[in-house]
Design a protein around this motif. Structure first.
Motif, short mmCIF file in Angstrom:
data_model
loop_
_atom_site.label_atom_id
_atom_site.label_comp_id
_atom_site.label_asym_id
_atom_site.label_seq_id
_atom_site.Cartn_x
_atom_site.Cartn_y
_atom_site.Cartn_z
N GLN A 158 3.70 13.98 -13.90
CA GLN A 158 5.03 13.91 -13.28
C GLN A 158 4.99 13.18 -11.95
O GLN A 158 5.87 12.36 -11.65
N ILE A 159 3.97 13.46 -11.15
CA ILE A 159 3.86 12.81 -9.85
C ILE A 159 3.72 11.30 -10.02
O ILE A 159 4.42 10.52 -9.36
N ILE A 160 2.84 10.89 -10.92
CA ILE A 160 2.61 9.46 -11.13
C ILE A 160 3.86 8.77 -11.67
O ILE A 160 4.19 7.65 -11.29
N ALA A 161 4.59 9.48 -12.52
CA ALA A 161 5.80 8.89 -13.11
C ALA A 161 6.93 8.75 -12.09
O ALA A 161 7.77 7.85 -12.21
N CYS A 162 6.93 9.62 -11.08
CA CYS A 162 8.07 9.67 -10.14
C CYS A 162 7.83 8.96 -8.82
O CYS A 162 8.79 8.70 -8.09
N GLU A 163 6.58 8.67 -8.47
CA GLU A 163 6.28 8.35 -7.08
C GLU A 163 6.83 7.01 -6.58
O GLU A 163 7.12 6.85 -5.40
N ASP A 164 7.00 6.02 -7.44
CA ASP A 164 7.40 4.70 -6.98
C ASP A 164 8.77 4.72 -6.32
O ASP A 164 9.76 5.16 -6.91
N GLY A 165 8.81 4.23 -5.09
CA GLY A 165 10.08 4.06 -4.40
C GLY A 165 10.68 5.32 -3.83
O GLY A 165 11.77 5.29 -3.26
N GLN A 166 10.02 6.46 -3.97
CA GLN A 166 10.58 7.71 -3.47
C GLN A 166 9.80 8.21 -2.26
O GLN A 166 8.57 8.18 -2.24
N THR A 167 10.52 8.69 -1.27
CA THR A 167 9.86 9.27 -0.11
C THR A 167 9.62 10.76 -0.29
O THR A 167 8.84 11.35 0.46
N GLU A 168 10.27 11.35 -1.28
CA GLU A 168 10.16 12.80 -1.51
C GLU A 168 10.28 13.12 -2.98
O GLU A 168 11.20 12.63 -3.65
N ILE A 169 9.37 13.91 -3.49
CA ILE A 169 9.41 14.37 -4.88
C ILE A 169 9.31 15.90 -4.85
O ILE A 169 8.38 16.45 -4.27
N ILE A 170 10.26 16.56 -5.48
CA ILE A 170 10.25 18.03 -5.54
C ILE A 170 10.11 18.44 -7.00
O ILE A 170 10.96 18.13 -7.83
N LEU A 171 9.01 19.11 -7.31
CA LEU A 171 8.72 19.59 -8.66
C LEU A 171 8.64 21.11 -8.59
O LEU A 171 7.62 21.66 -8.17
N SER A 172 9.68 21.80 -8.99
CA SER A 172 9.69 23.25 -8.86
C SER A 172 8.94 23.90 -10.02
O SER A 172 8.66 23.27 -11.03
N ALA A 208 0.84 -1.19 0.00
CA ALA A 208 0.00 0.00 0.00
C ALA A 208 0.88 1.25 0.00
O ALA A 208 2.08 1.19 0.25
N LYS A 209 0.23 2.38 -0.27
CA LYS A 209 0.98 3.63 -0.44
C LYS A 209 0.17 4.82 0.03
O LYS A 209 -1.06 4.87 -0.15
N ILE A 210 0.86 5.78 0.64
CA ILE A 210 0.27 7.06 1.00
C ILE A 210 1.06 8.15 0.30
O ILE A 210 2.29 8.18 0.38
N VAL A 211 0.37 9.03 -0.42
CA VAL A 211 1.01 10.16 -1.09
C VAL A 211 0.42 11.44 -0.53
O VAL A 211 -0.79 11.65 -0.58
N ASN A 212 1.27 12.28 0.04
CA ASN A 212 0.83 13.56 0.58
C ASN A 212 1.27 14.69 -0.36
O ASN A 212 2.46 14.90 -0.58
N ILE A 213 0.30 15.39 -0.93
CA ILE A 213 0.57 16.52 -1.81
C ILE A 213 0.76 17.75 -0.93
O ILE A 213 -0.17 18.19 -0.26
N ILE A 214 1.97 18.33 -0.93
CA ILE A 214 2.29 19.35 0.07
C ILE A 214 2.51 20.74 -0.53
O ILE A 214 1.98 21.73 -0.01
N SER A 215 3.28 20.90 -1.59
CA SER A 215 3.64 22.18 -2.20
C SER A 215 4.99 22.64 -1.67
O SER A 215 5.40 22.31 -0.55
N THR A 216 5.67 23.46 -2.47
CA THR A 216 6.97 23.98 -2.06
C THR A 216 6.86 24.93 -0.87
O THR A 216 7.86 25.27 -0.26
N ALA A 217 5.64 25.32 -0.52
CA ALA A 217 5.43 26.12 0.70
C ALA A 217 5.78 25.32 1.94
O ALA A 217 5.90 25.89 3.03
N GLY A 218 5.93 24.02 1.79
CA GLY A 218 6.36 23.17 2.90
C GLY A 218 7.86 23.03 2.99
O GLY A 218 8.38 22.35 3.88
N LEU A 219 8.58 23.68 2.07
CA LEU A 219 10.04 23.62 2.07
C LEU A 219 10.67 24.94 2.51
O LEU A 219 11.78 24.96 3.04
#
Length: 222
Positions: free
Chosen positions: A208-222, A129-140
């Motif tokens: 982009q999110i769907i293409a990158c999400e597998d196996g990553q704990t963090e995705i940054i899309l500027s 199973a997987k949880i994806v949290n959409i956060i935004s660069t405002a969280g960085l």
């Protein structure tokens, strides 16, 4: 194929994520406060040969979340939760009303935590199973006129990073997504973004999110 629950699925990025996941053959559980936009998403998915279900839900209400999620998992073996729903009010801190502050905290922070807590026992019972949290660069990083909005996103950053550690060694993976502004209804009624033409379309971000999400704990899309 997975069964994917998406909050804020009626518009913007949530809608595009629902449509893109459905194109890959996944079943969509579309969650949001208003039934009409959710049914529009369901209609588009079903008329493209996919499968989707709509569940109106105010994620700010703990009892409503608990009840609705229990109903969902009785009917669907959800394997994937996307916490996408969010709200923002912008301007100097002194200009924000208590209601605006409370709405951002209740939706962006409480809602994400409530949904994750409600789904987690079910997700832990799945083979994977997987949880994806959409956060935004405002969280960085903090931004001008985004003090409370950024505070809520920093909160979910901490929540996500802690969940990664808490769920390490289990069948549930956690991915936090940080992306820049998109041209969505999120900005309707706000003059915080002066030129929306420079914002990226949500469809592009969703892909982009769907293409990158597998196996990553963090995705940054500027």
């Amino acid at each position: 194929m997975d069964i994917i629950a998406i909050t804020g699925a009626g518009t913007g990025l949530g809608k595009e994520l629902a449509l893109q996941y459905a194109k890959q053959g996944h079943t969509i559980i579309a969650i949001g406060r208003r039934l009409s936009p959710l049914m529009d998403v369901v209609w588009h998915i079903e008329h493209s040969g996919g499968k989707a279900f709509a569940y109106p839900l105010d994620i700010r209400c703990y009892e409503e979340v608990t009840h609705t999620v229990n109903e969902i998992v009785k009917q669907h073996r959800v394997t994937h939760l996307v916490n996408n729903a969010g709200i923002g009010y912008f301007g100097p801190l002194s200009s924000l009303s208590r209601q605006q502050i409370d709405e951002m905290i209740q939706t962006n922070v409480n809602g994400t935590i409530y949904m994750t807590k409600a789904f987690l026992p079910h997700l832990l019972a799945m083979p994977k199973a997987k949880i994806v949290n959409i956060i935004s660069t405002a969280g960085l990083r903090g931004k001008v006129n985004e003090a409370v909005y950024a505070a809520t996103k920093f909160a979910i950053r901490g929540f996500s990073e802690s969940l990664v550690k808490e769920l390490e060694g289990t069948n549930v993976s956690v991915t936090a997504v940080y992306m820049g502004g998109m041209d969505t209804p999120f900005w309707n009624g706000s003059d915080h973004i002066k030129d929306r033409s420079r914002l990226r379309p949500p469809k592009e971000i969703a892909k982009q999110i769907i293409a990158c999400e597998d196996g990553q704990t963090e995705i940054i899309l500027s």
